[in-house]
Design a protein around this motif. Structure first.
Motif, PDB file in Angstrom:
ATOM      1  N   MET A   1       0.845  -1.206   0.000  1.00 41.34           N
ATOM      2  CA  MET A   1       0.000   0.000   0.000  1.00 41.34           C
ATOM      3  C   MET A   1       0.876   1.250   0.000  1.00 41.34           C
ATOM      4  O   MET A   1       1.907   1.294   0.663  1.00 41.34           O
ATOM      5  N   ARG A   2       0.466   2.254  -0.741  1.00 42.15           N
ATOM      6  CA  ARG A   2       1.180   3.526  -0.743  1.00 42.15           C
ATOM      7  C   ARG A   2       0.862   4.263   0.558  1.00 42.15           C
ATOM      8  O   ARG A   2      -0.287   4.284   0.979  1.00 42.15           O
ATOM      9  N   PRO A   3       1.875   4.823   1.231  1.00 43.72           N
ATOM     10  CA  PRO A   3       1.568   5.513   2.501  1.00 43.72           C
ATOM     11  C   PRO A   3       0.720   6.753   2.262  1.00 43.72           C
ATOM     12  O   PRO A   3       0.699   7.317   1.165  1.00 43.72           O
ATOM     13  N   TRP A 201     -13.336   2.839   3.703  1.00 39.70           N
ATOM     14  CA  TRP A 201     -12.878   1.647   4.423  1.00 39.70           C
ATOM     15  C   TRP A 201     -13.891   1.314   5.510  1.00 39.70           C
ATOM     16  O   TRP A 201     -14.365   2.244   6.184  1.00 39.70           O
ATOM     17  N   CYS A 206      -9.225  -0.315  -0.617  1.00 39.91           N
ATOM     18  CA  CYS A 206      -8.600   0.959  -0.250  1.00 39.91           C
ATOM     19  C   CYS A 206      -7.099   0.992  -0.485  1.00 39.91           C
ATOM     20  O   CYS A 206      -6.442   1.978  -0.156  1.00 39.91           O
ATOM     21  N   GLU A 207      -6.545  -0.088  -1.046  1.00 40.74           N
ATOM     22  CA  GLU A 207      -5.092  -0.178  -1.186  1.00 40.74           C
ATOM     23  C   GLU A 207      -4.504   0.976  -1.986  1.00 40.74           C
ATOM     24  O   GLU A 207      -3.446   1.485  -1.684  1.00 40.74           O
ATOM     25  N   GLU A 208      -5.203   1.379  -3.034  1.00 41.32           N
ATOM     26  CA  GLU A 208      -4.615   2.342  -3.966  1.00 41.32           C
ATOM     27  C   GLU A 208      -5.373   3.662  -4.048  1.00 41.32           C
ATOM     28  O   GLU A 208      -4.866   4.624  -4.604  1.00 41.32           O
ATOM     29  N   VAL A 255       3.512   2.058   7.519  1.00 42.88           N
ATOM     30  CA  VAL A 255       2.530   1.778   6.472  1.00 42.88           C
ATOM     31  C   VAL A 255       2.189   0.283   6.394  1.00 42.88           C
ATOM     32  O   VAL A 255       1.028  -0.082   6.168  1.00 42.88           O
ATOM     33  N   ASP A 256       3.180  -0.589   6.631  1.00 41.17           N
ATOM     34  CA  ASP A 256       2.888  -2.031   6.578  1.00 41.17           C
ATOM     35  C   ASP A 256       1.923  -2.428   7.679  1.00 41.17           C
ATOM     36  O   ASP A 256       1.028  -3.254   7.490  1.00 41.17           O
ATOM     37  N   SER A 259      -1.472  -1.135   6.732  1.00 41.82           N
ATOM     38  CA  SER A 259      -2.028  -1.926   5.643  1.00 41.82           C
ATOM     39  C   SER A 259      -2.543  -3.267   6.166  1.00 41.82           C
ATOM     40  O   SER A 259      -3.660  -3.693   5.836  1.00 41.82           O
ATOM     41  N   MET A 262      -5.674  -2.780   8.100  1.00 41.69           N
ATOM     42  CA  MET A 262      -6.843  -2.471   7.280  1.00 41.69           C
ATOM     43  C   MET A 262      -7.405  -3.716   6.606  1.00 41.69           C
ATOM     44  O   MET A 262      -8.579  -3.762   6.251  1.00 41.69           O
ATOM     45  N   LYS A 263      -6.523  -4.725   6.408  1.00 39.95           N
ATOM     46  CA  LYS A 263      -7.003  -5.957   5.766  1.00 39.95           C
ATOM     47  C   LYS A 263      -7.594  -6.927   6.778  1.00 39.95           C
ATOM     48  O   LYS A 263      -8.418  -7.771   6.437  1.00 39.95           O
TER      49      LYS A 263
END
Ligand code: AMP
Ligand code: MG
Length: 703
Positions: A1-3, A201, A206-208, A255-256, A259, A262-263
């Motif tokens: 995912m982009r921060p 979300w 929402c990844e991108e 960010v990881d 991400s 969020m999943k």
């Protein structure tokens, strides 16, 4: 995912429109951009907040940046609710249902309770919505929860249980409540969705997506908010601190980690929504706790302002600055001149017991007109004694400060009495209670005797001691560094070549700061050389809480203080409509506020008294300080132009304000001559001898 480049935390509110002055229970936006927290944005109404959010979304999209915009209300209802209302499990159908029906007037009045009535009618039995503002309106809405059965769907969502959020989305009144906010928020979310490139979300991928909307619950970082407020002082607006800390904490989540979080959601979240950060409490608290009390942009001025009036400049400083000094307990003998960290209550009443205010004779009851003769009991009551009871009809010898014996409530002065044969004789009349002090007549136990932010005086020590206190929580002294800048400067006493001048500001500023109660730290002199100056500033950040510089604060080639602060991206030149005074360079250097004063000693001193003093006081934990002045007849005449506020070096002689012979800003002798300042406001004015002018003695500045 982009921060995410920007994180926004919206503290949404269901209430009425607020006034222009920032206050609680309004809408606050916490914004953290590229890791730096900005001054939270105050929005008076939902409409204004929505416009602000739309503006932010547009700006971030245009710049190709990712935005995470979060809201403090549930994005959905417990599973099963939506199908009953809209015939679908799709949470967006619920948003649309509200968007079609909510009426939200500009003044903030709205029909949320009418809609709750309509919804309640769709369900068997009482509820599910409950709680209202008026007991006898909206008959379909129960006032309390008792009697509502949640059988076809749960009262709380799965994520509310996980994050231990205290309120249910069916509760519409009594804090803490989110039910009304959700109803007033769904239509806004529905509109934001339609802006495009916006994902919600956890309902959508929402990844991108450039813009992600998510739900948060500010309660997760409660601990961090509490400790921040303990430092900043009780006059801070809680909502503002909360959104700032949470935006920072979310922005700092790796960010990881974000991400994965969020999943990692259960299936129910697809319909009910989920709280971003649920289960990450400890992590978010520790990330929030890393937020320094002052924002990097705390000195930013409104755009497009050219000359800021003094009052506005002061109001901005008052609003932006918070206490940064830590708290310590000290014995009261060391507390004089320190700043009380909290309100202090009397441990004991003053006086603790009723006592006599004079030397004389005590007995029970007042006496009418005429002569009176009373027998004396053995012994006497002096201060510190615990005397025996006095029977009715008898009197006892009492000395000032003695606790009134049982049976005594009135005292006659010894001068008004003749004593013979173990009797006293005196002329009435005398009121009951005469010449006595009743318990607590000065201070009752529990009364607040010293307020948070007060600079403790010698008299306060008497009050603290008298009411049973021996320790007090005070702020640690603010460490203020003083740096002079300029190639032309040499140290007092050194030999000065032609063209060199002695550093006059530093001894003055160091002494002023000490007089104001701070710990002045001498940072020496810096040449007009950015590399050296940068190193000097870097080297002192561990030793100081604030820095005052003099010289180099304007926008010229050799103005390296403003140059450096500007490089650090956190400087504003404050062009204040004041004379004397050139621009002030206000900025942050590694989280430390820097007050860049003009080099001119007269301007440096006036700007210190007018701006730096209240600002530093605030950082030190003091209440906002307004120097008290008074009107006196002028012993001078002067014609003043409109536009700037002027401060003249002045002193009082024979009840009239004299001013120094010259207004020249290089005249240090005038500073030394003066005992205060005459303040002439922004208007044009023709002062004639004898006209009233406002004089502020230096004592009013604490110097
Ligand atoms: P600046 O703000 O650097 O342009 O300086 C304005 C004027 O104040 C110049 O004449 C400086 O020489 C003078 N000045 C700057 N710093 C000091 C100081 N520490 N003591 C006395 N005069 C100073
Ligand atoms: Mg200079």
């Amino acid at each position: 995912m982009r921060p995410f480049d920007t994180v926004v935390v919206v503290d949404w509110s269901a209430g009425k429109r607020k006034g222009p002055k920032p206050q609680k229970d309004a809408i606050w936006l916490g914004i953290t951009q590229d890791g730096a927290s900005l001054e939270p944005v105050y929005c008076r109404s939902r409409q204004i907040a929505e416009q602000e959010i739309i503006r932010l979304i547009a700006a971030e999209k245009k710049a190709g940046r990712r935005l995470l915009c979060t809201f403090d209300f549930p994005f959905g209802y417990p599973a099963g609710f939506g199908r009953h209302v809209t015939g679908s499990d799709d949470p967006f159908e619920v948003w649309k249902w509200f968007d079609d029906r909510i009426e939200d007037a500009v003044d903030g009045s709205n029909n949320r309770f009418d809609l709750a009535e309509i919804l309640n009618e769709m369900f068997q039995g009482a509820g599910p919505f409950w709680g209202k503002l008026h007991k006898d309106r909206w008959p379909e809405i129960p006032y309390r929860k008792a009697g509502i059965v949640f059988d076809s769907f749960a009262e709380k969502r799965a994520c509310d249980l996980v994050s231990k959020a205290s309120s249910s989305c069916f509760q519409l009144a009594f804090p803490p409540t989110v039910g009304g906010q959700a109803m007033m928020g769904f239509p806004m979310l529905n509109r934001l969705r339609r802006l495009g490139e916006v994902a919600v979300w956890p309902f959508e991928a929402c990844e991108e997506a450039p813009v992600v909307l998510a739900e948060i619950w500010p309660g997760v970082i409660e601990k961090a908010v509490k400790s921040a407020l303990a430092v900043e002082g009780s006059d801070r607006i809680r909502d503002r601190t909360q959104v700032r800390l949470l935006a920072d904490a979310l922005a700092r989540l790796p960010v990881d980690r974000l991400s994965a979080h969020m999943k990692d959601i259960p299936p129910a979240a697809r319909e009910e929504g989920w709280i971003l950060g649920a289960g990450l409490t400890e992590e978010l608290i520790s990330l929030a706790a890393r937020t320094p009390p002052l924002r990097n942009d705390c000195f930013a001025l409104p755009q497009g302002v050219h000359w800021t009036p003094v009052a506005e400049a002061l109001a901005l400083l008052e609003g932006r600055l918070v206490a940064v000094a830590q708290v310590e307990n000290v014995p009261i003998t060391q507390a004089c001149g320190r700043i009380a960290a909290h309100d202090v209550s009397a441990a004991r009443a003053n006086p603790a017991l009723p006592n006599t205010a004079v030397d004389g004779y005590g007995f029970a009851g007042g006496r009418p007109d005429g002569m009176h003769r009373l027998p004396l009991v053995q012994g006497r009551a002096a201060a510190g004694d615990a005397p025996a009871d006095v029977p009715p009809g008898f009197a006892i010898r009492v000395l000032t400060g003695a606790v009134l014996p049982q049976g005594v409530d009135t005292v006659i002065l010894q001068e008004d009495v003749s004593v013979s044969d173990r009797h006293i004789m005196f002329q009435g009349m005398l009121k009951r209670g005469s010449n006595t002090r009743s318990a607590g007549e000065d201070v009752a136990a529990g009364d607040v005797i010293v307020s948070a932010g007060r600079r403790i005086t010698a008299a306060d020590l008497a009050l603290l001691a008298a009411t049973g206190l021996s320790q007090i929580a005070v702020r640690k002294r603010l460490r203020v560094g003083v740096l002079s800048t300029g190639d032309e400067l040499v140290e007092a006493g050194a030999s000065a070549a032609a063209g060199q001048i002695y550093d006059a500001n530093r001894p003055m500023l160091l002494a002023l700061l000490e007089q104001m109660g701070h710990e002045a730290v001498d940072l020496g002199q810096a040449p007009d050389d950015r590399v050296v100056m940068r190193r000097m500033l870097d080297n002192c950040v561990e030793r100081v809480d604030a820095i005052i510089t003099s010289g180099g604060a304007s926008a010229g080639d050799e103005d390296h203080v403003s140059g450096l602060l500007e490089e650090a991206g956190a400087m504003t030149l404050w062009r204040i409509a004041i004379k004397p005074g050139r621009p002030l360079a206000l900025g942050m250097w590694r989280n430390i506020p820097v007050f860049g004063l003009p080099g001119n000693p007269v301007a440096a001193m006036v700007c210190t008294l007018i701006f730096a003093r209240p600002a530093l006081g605030r950082l030190a934990g003091a209440a906002w300080q307004v120097p008290q002045g008074f009107e006196v007849p002028a012993a001078f005449s002067k014609r003043k132009k409109a536009g700037r506020r002027e401060y003249l070096r002045a002193r009082i002689r024979d009840g009239r304000a004299e001013v120094f012979v010259s207004e020249g800003s290089g005249r240090i002798s005038g500073l030394s001559w003066a005992e205060g300042l005459v303040e002439l406001d922004e208007d044009a004015r023709e002062v004639a001898e004898g006209d009233p002018v406002r004089f502020i003695p230096f004592g009013s500045f604490g110097i």
